[in-house]
Motif scaffolding. Structure first.
Motif, mmCIF file in Angstrom:
data_model
loop_
_atom_site.group_PDB
_atom_site.id
_atom_site.type_symbol
_atom_site.label_atom_id
_atom_site.label_comp_id
_atom_site.label_asym_id
_atom_site.label_seq_id
_atom_site.Cartn_x
_atom_site.Cartn_y
_atom_site.Cartn_z
ATOM 1 N N ILE A 285 28.735 15.537 -60.161
ATOM 2 C CA ILE A 285 28.088 14.320 -60.675
ATOM 3 C C ILE A 285 26.884 14.676 -61.548
ATOM 4 O O ILE A 285 26.575 13.964 -62.512
ATOM 5 N N ASN A 286 26.220 15.789 -61.238
ATOM 6 C CA ASN A 286 25.034 16.154 -62.019
ATOM 7 C C ASN A 286 25.409 16.797 -63.353
ATOM 8 O O ASN A 286 24.710 16.608 -64.351
ATOM 9 N N HIS A 287 26.528 17.537 -63.366
ATOM 10 C CA HIS A 287 27.051 17.978 -64.666
ATOM 11 C C HIS A 287 27.417 16.743 -65.503
ATOM 12 O O HIS A 287 27.113 16.671 -66.691
ATOM 13 N N ALA A 288 28.098 15.793 -64.858
ATOM 14 C CA ALA A 288 28.507 14.575 -65.581
ATOM 15 C C ALA A 288 27.276 13.834 -66.113
ATOM 16 O O ALA A 288 27.293 13.291 -67.224
ATOM 17 N N ALA A 289 26.200 13.835 -65.320
ATOM 18 C CA ALA A 289 24.982 13.134 -65.749
ATOM 19 C C ALA A 289 24.389 13.752 -67.011
ATOM 20 O O ALA A 289 23.674 13.081 -67.761
ATOM 21 N N GLN B 170 32.099 19.342 -68.662
ATOM 22 C CA GLN B 170 32.839 19.921 -67.540
ATOM 23 C C GLN B 170 34.005 20.808 -67.984
ATOM 24 O O GLN B 170 34.834 21.201 -67.152
ATOM 25 N N LEU B 171 34.064 21.142 -69.266
ATOM 26 C CA LEU B 171 35.183 21.961 -69.754
ATOM 27 C C LEU B 171 35.252 23.299 -69.014
ATOM 28 O O LEU B 171 36.326 23.755 -68.609
ATOM 29 N N VAL B 172 34.081 23.923 -68.817
ATOM 30 C CA VAL B 172 34.027 25.214 -68.111
ATOM 31 C C VAL B 172 34.603 25.067 -66.695
ATOM 32 O O VAL B 172 35.364 25.918 -66.226
ATOM 33 N N GLU B 173 34.256 23.956 -66.041
ATOM 34 C CA GLU B 173 34.723 23.761 -64.658
ATOM 35 C C GLU B 173 36.222 23.444 -64.607
ATOM 36 O O GLU B 173 36.914 23.866 -63.677
ATOM 37 N N VAL C 283 29.139 21.716 -73.897
ATOM 38 C CA VAL C 283 29.881 22.818 -73.262
ATOM 39 C C VAL C 283 28.900 23.843 -72.692
ATOM 40 O O VAL C 283 29.022 24.284 -71.547
ATOM 41 N N SER C 284 27.908 24.214 -73.497
ATOM 42 C CA SER C 284 26.941 25.240 -73.076
ATOM 43 C C SER C 284 26.074 24.773 -71.908
ATOM 44 O O SER C 284 25.610 25.596 -71.107
ATOM 45 N N SER C 285 25.846 23.458 -71.828
ATOM 46 C CA SER C 285 24.982 22.942 -70.757
ATOM 47 C C SER C 285 25.520 23.334 -69.392
ATOM 48 O O SER C 285 24.764 23.545 -68.451
ATOM 49 N N HIS C 286 26.842 23.443 -69.302
ATOM 50 C CA HIS C 286 27.440 23.726 -67.995
ATOM 51 C C HIS C 286 26.955 25.061 -67.441
ATOM 52 O O HIS C 286 26.504 25.159 -66.297
ATOM 53 N N ILE C 287 27.049 26.089 -68.271
ATOM 54 C CA ILE C 287 26.676 27.420 -67.764
ATOM 55 C C ILE C 287 25.165 27.505 -67.574
ATOM 56 O O ILE C 287 24.683 28.182 -66.669
ATOM 57 N N ALA C 288 24.398 26.792 -68.420
ATOM 58 C CA ALA C 288 22.937 26.795 -68.249
ATOM 59 C C ALA C 288 22.567 26.211 -66.882
ATOM 60 O O ALA C 288 21.727 26.757 -66.163
ATOM 61 N N LEU C 289 23.224 25.113 -66.517
ATOM 62 C CA LEU C 289 22.931 24.479 -65.227
ATOM 63 C C LEU C 289 23.436 25.325 -64.062
ATOM 64 O O LEU C 289 22.794 25.392 -63.010
ATOM 65 N N ASP C 290 24.585 25.978 -64.254
ATOM 66 C CA ASP C 290 25.085 26.849 -63.187
ATOM 67 C C ASP C 290 24.176 28.067 -63.012
ATOM 68 O O ASP C 290 23.924 28.509 -61.894
ATOM 69 N N VAL D 223 16.986 19.655 -55.566
ATOM 70 C CA VAL D 223 16.728 19.960 -56.980
ATOM 71 C C VAL D 223 17.803 19.328 -57.864
ATOM 72 O O VAL D 223 17.515 18.718 -58.896
ATOM 73 N N GLU D 224 19.064 19.461 -57.444
ATOM 74 C CA GLU D 224 20.168 18.896 -58.228
ATOM 75 C C GLU D 224 20.057 17.382 -58.349
ATOM 76 O O GLU D 224 20.293 16.805 -59.406
ATOM 77 N N THR D 225 19.715 16.756 -57.218
ATOM 78 C CA THR D 225 19.616 15.290 -57.225
ATOM 79 C C THR D 225 18.489 14.850 -58.157
ATOM 80 O O THR D 225 18.644 13.885 -58.917
ATOM 81 N N ILE D 226 17.372 15.568 -58.111
ATOM 82 C CA ILE D 226 16.257 15.241 -59.021
ATOM 83 C C ILE D 226 16.728 15.383 -60.469
ATOM 84 O O ILE D 226 16.420 14.540 -61.320
#
Ligand SMILES: [Zn+2]
Length: 227
Positions: free
Chosen positions: A4-8, A30-33, A101-108, A141-144
């Motif tokens: 949900i946080n990736h989606a956000a 979410q392409l990476v996932e 797309v890049s946001s995914h790996i940054a957040l992971d 942290v994720e929820t925030i």
């Protein structure tokens, strides 16, 4: 990071580039996932579990260099940019989707234990903040972060509730002392991957649906800027 946080993150992308259609933005974050799910189901990438799964730090993303490495993300984001910006001649769309797309790996990287490689074939070092080593803190942290995305987007209360509830629903995965369905995943990493696949879709649909009126507003407001 919880789906949900990736989606956000799509809320932030939409705020920054309101003329870019939201469906490709949602898919891009979410392409990476999605690749991770497919590669795990095919056995190309490997996830292992402890004999007992009490929280997500008992599940190990042991081998995922094709979906979750820094080089793989650079290649994927660049490919998306080339296709959209050059082939379809939508440079702003291409930029927005490459960032998504890049946001995914940054957040992971900001949340995972050390499980993200530089590139396929390079086993070490691996990167990650280590936050998932302390799952309950990770959940906070994720929820925030998810709520921050909602706040930047100026979303509805229903959207806020969805983001918070999706995070709370995963509580047992983030707490070894709270028993939940994660126990059933011990020794069943492919079922875990399939569940993550469903969770991704649920998160994207939920964010897409509960922000639907604002997507439309944003799209019409930004359409002249996105060509
Ligand atoms: Zn991921």
């Amino acid at each position: 990071m919880n789906a949900i946080n990736h989606a956000a993150t799509a809320l932030i992308i939409n705020k920054k580039w309101p003329g870019v259609p939201i469906v490709p933005v949602l898919l891009s974050v979410q392409l990476v996932e999605f690749l991770w799910v497919v590669f795990n189901l095919l056995g190309i990438e490997v996830t292992t579990t402890e004999l007992q799964v009490r929280a997500l730090n008992d599940i190990h993303l042991a081998y995922m260099p094709y979906s979750h490495s820094i080089a793989a993300t650079v290649v994927l984001a660049f490919t998306v940019w080339v296709v959209v910006a050059k082939l379809f001649e939508k440079p702003i769309w291409g930029l927005a989707l490459a960032v998504a797309v890049s946001s995914h790996i940054a957040l992971d990287l900001a949340t995972h234990v050390h499980d993200i490689a530089i590139a396929p074939g390079i086993e070490s070092p691996k990167f990650g903040s280590g936050l998932y080593g302390v799952p309950l803190l990770a959940l906070v942290v994720e929820t925030i972060y998810g709520v921050w995305c909602w706040w930047v987007f100026r979303g509805s209360r229903a959207l806020l509730a969805v983001i918070v509830l999706f995070n709370l629903a995963a509580l047992s995965f983030y707490s070894p002392s709270i028993h939940g369905p994660e126990y059933l995943l011990a020794g069943r990493p492919r079922i875990f991957a399939a569940l993550i696949g469903m969770h991704i879709i649920a998160g994207l649909v939920a964010v897409g649906y509960f922000a639907r009126s604002q997507w439309r507003d944003a799209a019409s407001a930004g359409s002249y800027r996105a060509v």
